[in-house]
Write a protein that holds these residues in place. Sequence first.
Motif, PDB file in Angstrom:
ATOM      1  N   THR A 313       0.841  -1.198   0.000  1.00 46.95           N
ATOM      2  CA  THR A 313       0.000   0.000   0.000  1.00 46.95           C
ATOM      3  C   THR A 313       0.880   1.253   0.000  1.00 46.95           C
ATOM      4  O   THR A 313       0.559   2.257  -0.610  1.00 46.95           O
ATOM      5  N   SER A 316       3.389   0.890  -3.694  1.00 51.06           N
ATOM      6  CA  SER A 316       2.817   1.019  -5.029  1.00 51.06           C
ATOM      7  C   SER A 316       3.188   2.411  -5.519  1.00 51.06           C
ATOM      8  O   SER A 316       3.217   3.361  -4.735  1.00 51.06           O
TER       9      SER A 316
ATOM     10  N   ILE B 149      -9.158  11.134  -9.825  1.00 54.43           N
ATOM     11  CA  ILE B 149      -8.958   9.693 -10.038  1.00 54.43           C
ATOM     12  C   ILE B 149      -7.535   9.395 -10.511  1.00 54.43           C
ATOM     13  O   ILE B 149      -7.258   8.305 -11.005  1.00 54.43           O
ATOM     14  N   ARG B 150      -6.617  10.347 -10.387  1.00 54.66           N
ATOM     15  CA  ARG B 150      -5.175  10.167 -10.694  1.00 54.66           C
ATOM     16  C   ARG B 150      -4.912   9.708 -12.121  1.00 54.66           C
ATOM     17  O   ARG B 150      -3.963   8.964 -12.369  1.00 54.66           O
ATOM     18  N   GLN B 152      -3.968  11.537 -14.398  1.00 54.58           N
ATOM     19  CA  GLN B 152      -2.818  12.355 -14.803  1.00 54.58           C
ATOM     20  C   GLN B 152      -3.010  13.065 -16.145  1.00 54.58           C
ATOM     21  O   GLN B 152      -2.050  13.519 -16.753  1.00 54.58           O
ATOM     22  N   VAL B 169       2.806  14.943 -10.169  1.00 56.07           N
ATOM     23  CA  VAL B 169       2.444  13.824  -9.296  1.00 56.07           C
ATOM     24  C   VAL B 169       3.347  13.862  -8.072  1.00 56.07           C
ATOM     25  O   VAL B 169       4.554  14.034  -8.188  1.00 56.07           O
ATOM     26  N   ALA B 170       2.744  13.688  -6.908  1.00 60.25           N
ATOM     27  CA  ALA B 170       3.527  13.692  -5.675  1.00 60.25           C
ATOM     28  C   ALA B 170       3.217  12.442  -4.865  1.00 60.25           C
ATOM     29  O   ALA B 170       2.137  11.868  -4.969  1.00 60.25           O
ATOM     30  N   TYR B 171       4.161  12.065  -4.044  1.00 58.49           N
ATOM     31  CA  TYR B 171       4.022  10.893  -3.152  1.00 58.49           C
ATOM     32  C   TYR B 171       3.761   9.601  -3.922  1.00 58.49           C
ATOM     33  O   TYR B 171       3.647   9.613  -5.139  1.00 58.49           O
ATOM     34  N   LYS B 172       3.680   8.515  -3.161  1.00 55.32           N
ATOM     35  CA  LYS B 172       3.429   7.234  -3.823  1.00 55.32           C
ATOM     36  C   LYS B 172       2.403   6.431  -3.038  1.00 55.32           C
ATOM     37  O   LYS B 172       1.971   6.840  -1.965  1.00 55.32           O
ATOM     38  N   GLY B 173       2.053   5.285  -3.625  1.00 55.61           N
ATOM     39  CA  GLY B 173       1.109   4.393  -2.967  1.00 55.61           C
ATOM     40  C   GLY B 173      -0.206   5.071  -2.649  1.00 55.61           C
ATOM     41  O   GLY B 173      -0.723   5.850  -3.435  1.00 55.61           O
ATOM     42  N   GLU B 174      -0.728   4.772  -1.464  1.00 52.65           N
ATOM     43  CA  GLU B 174      -2.042   5.318  -1.097  1.00 52.65           C
ATOM     44  C   GLU B 174      -2.023   6.843  -0.983  1.00 52.65           C
ATOM     45  O   GLU B 174      -3.060   7.487  -1.038  1.00 52.65           O
ATOM     46  N   HIS B 175      -0.821   7.412  -0.806  1.00 51.37           N
ATOM     47  CA  HIS B 175      -0.741   8.872  -0.643  1.00 51.37           C
ATOM     48  C   HIS B 175      -0.516   9.601  -1.959  1.00 51.37           C
ATOM     49  O   HIS B 175      -0.441  10.821  -1.984  1.00 51.37           O
ATOM     50  N   GLN B 176      -0.380   8.841  -3.030  1.00 54.36           N
ATOM     51  CA  GLN B 176      -0.094   9.490  -4.310  1.00 54.36           C
ATOM     52  C   GLN B 176      -1.187  10.480  -4.645  1.00 54.36           C
ATOM     53  O   GLN B 176      -2.369  10.221  -4.421  1.00 54.36           O
TER      54      GLN B 176
END
Lengths: 386, 593
Positions: A313, A316, B149-150, B152, B169-176
Amino acid sequence: MKDKHVKRVDLIFEKIECRDVLEKIIDMEPDAICQEILESDLKGRGGAGFPTGMKWRFGSQEESSIKYIVCNADEGEPGTFKDREILDQVPGKVFCGMAIAARAVGAKAGYVYLRGEYKFLIPKLNEELAKFHRTMDEFNQNFRIQVRLGSGAYICGEESALFESIEGKRGEPRNKPPYPTTSGLFGKPTIINNVETLVYTVMIMKYGASHFKELGTKDSRGSKVFSVSGDTPKAGIFELELGMSVNEFVEEFGDGDTKAVQVGGASGFCVPRKRFEETIIGFEGVPTGGSMKLFNSTRSMYNVLHNYLDFFTEESCGQCTPCRVGCQQLLKGVEAVKRGDKNSKYLDELVKLAKTMKRASKCGLGQSVGNAFGSIVENFKEEIIY
Amino acid sequence: MVSLSINGMLVKVPQGTTILDAAKKLNFRIPTLCQHDDLCVAGNCRVCVVEQLGGRSLLAACATPVSSGMQILTNSLKVRAARKHVIELLLSEHNADCTKCYKNGNCELQDLSNEFSVGDHLLLDLTETKEYTIDRFSPSIIKDDSKCIRCQRCVRTCEQLQGVNALTVAYKGEHQKISTFEELSMAEVICTNCGQCINRCPTGALVERTYLDEVWDAILDPEKHVVVQTAPAVRVGLGEELGFEPGERVTGKMVAALKRLGFDSVLDTDFSADLTIMEEGTELLTRLKRALVDKDPSVALPMTTSCSPGWIKFIEHTFPEYLPNVSTCKSPQQMFGALAKTYFAQVRKLDPKNIVSVSIMPCTAKKYEANRPEMRSSGYKDVDYVLTTRELAKMIKQAGVEFRKLKEDKYDSIMGKSTGAGVIFGATGGVMEAALRTAYEIITGREVPFEGLNITPVRGMEGVRLASIKIEECKEEWSFLNGVELKCAVAHGLVNARELMNRVKSGDLIVHFIEVMACPGGCLGGGGQPIPTNEKIRKKRTEAIYAEDMSMELRKSHENPEVIGIYKEFLGEPLSHKSHELLHTHYTERVRY
């Protein structure tokens, strides 16, 4: 009949004179090098297991004045730490492997993409690199290598995300095709191999493909370096012949109470005790990039699964929907089942979702989340629910 | 050519064709979200996944080129299951309070969830535990991360079409998430407010800041005299929001509708576009004279246009050393605004404090422009509210005006009369063409040497276009221009503007006059225009703009009787003291990180 024991091998860490190998391959036709590697049946040691010789041949067939060799040293799979040791013990052999690949495909530049946490290796690598470049000069070879440092993202171990990272962009996987051998780093044909794979190519060029093929099975030739961890009295790095069963492995490394082995790290499979006997560690059974984690009966498999899902999580890249949101749904979903907010049937829904993630995700990360999830849920359902 | 089968039907397509386009050829529509005709392939939403017989995983149809012998299924069990999952996953992360959403009814995610009957969500609602930011600081753009919905598309738009990179785009995973430099608000980062991101956002994550309520309040206030101006590109776009095909002109119906909405005076920005030509054309000739005759080294050439507020903000951030080169003319919107509360008030005997000036623009950057502190030369805010083409359509719907059935009406006077030259401001190259029509005639006394006044070399969709016109047999006062080859350059889309300016900066390109429009296609492709947009639609609108020009009785700005009138009665002459006071402005160097 094969000897039913875990067999130690000493190829990777064997101290050899790399310049002898270099001297040999410089006089070889590129195609002969590809042929030798092809004949060895060496498969990529990063986990995916693509035949190295085939990869090199594809690369050699590309028409381009610029080609790259990339060494994937972004070792990030939870539970694997063998590349660190290889780079620490025999960095010269890694560079030598890159030079062989360069000769095979006609590349003049190479990159080592080093995991950010392995920064401490840089002085040593640079020292060894200077030696390597001097040797190349002596042989009138213009192949040069640079070391590039990652910044801690697991996804950058995915080859196309790794290219993006070297190019200075956000590390996100690309669409495939095109594959790296056609369009890789900076859009040029690129051979990308794992650290360990490159060292094996050195040993194959030194001792010959037939020598390498004497080890292992039809589907999994040779040996492999394993990172053994978890509930074991013998944690550490071991180079072993491929083809052993999980049972043989557990007999050697277990603590007598092993209930499951996670083969291949977070993106690999969980093998429960009842399948130890029948499961071969290798491409015919469960493949691994090296990570072998043993769990004994004191461990909660819910916690193990939760830990992996938490990891995915977070790691990704977030780019594609199935992986970004799917990971969160699996994580929150098992939590909800554990709490009793969702009934056990919800696990079946999550298994279906994990299948979609496997089929529809953009890269290997999202595609492999379902491996651990499916195998843990299937074999330890009661531990997830209760 | 590559042969493959899709759902059992054979098709041959050129190598490199995507599965998506090959399916289109067989009339199979594969749903998409992150794909947009104007942008490079992303392949990240995964809505378009299809099955290849014998394949291990599904393929993204938008990102996968066909290969020979492929057998593709676009609606198999596996595909349906995956597609439904993808939509459910997107919805689980999406603030799906559709009834309260500005984009309700024009949302690609809503359409898809409707198509796939995603009713009772099986998956968990992730929005409950997440914190989202809604950025309302910009006068032009609202960015609501809870709707994102990312896909992009906005990031690619800002990078590939505009070269601005405000969104990233910043951060990754659930925080992207889609963010900005150091997560500053859209009002603080280098954003040109062009709104191209809005035009490509499939959901309600990026929308214009609306001023509908303020405008209704003014209209319904009996004390106020509400003046409305309509930009050239609105008349070739508005129809699309109201059931017409792209490229259908609705000028007369739009005027009729505006009157029905209750605007007290329905006037035309095309009038002030003509006025801009008089001011800007004269400014160019004056600069040329100072350079060629007076040999004044301080004169800044090439001169660039200043109509596009996206371009202005861009050059303020990106090429501040070229600010002296930008024409001091205000944009037609702001010239109109300054005159509405002075000249118009005076002629119509209105107290300017009771005038509310509204403009209908194809543009979101105009909202920012109207709020600039220097845009108050009438003593009041020159333009009170700027509405986009989309907002006007919304007003028409709200008021229950049956647009299709309306009889065509004419603009009010004064400041409602225009020429074809004013109309073509709406297309890339139009300002250049209008300026040349007038300047050439001022210099030589003859019409531009192009058939039907159509200066085709400056028209088209090439990102950067160059043209030149040889000046001969000048009138006596312009004799210094005899034999001069006037060189012009036109760019649209800021990525092209940057390329053009870099060429000017490097000395590789020497020109006298540059037209830049921030948006692809010019204003007709503006960020305030109907959604969707793509090159095909922009070409239709372009054809409509030139058809409107051809239909006009007058086609040269200097022949506009109201323009002649205002100089006689009010301004004196181009670049007069009064003109400078009301119609010209200055620019500000802004941060460049």
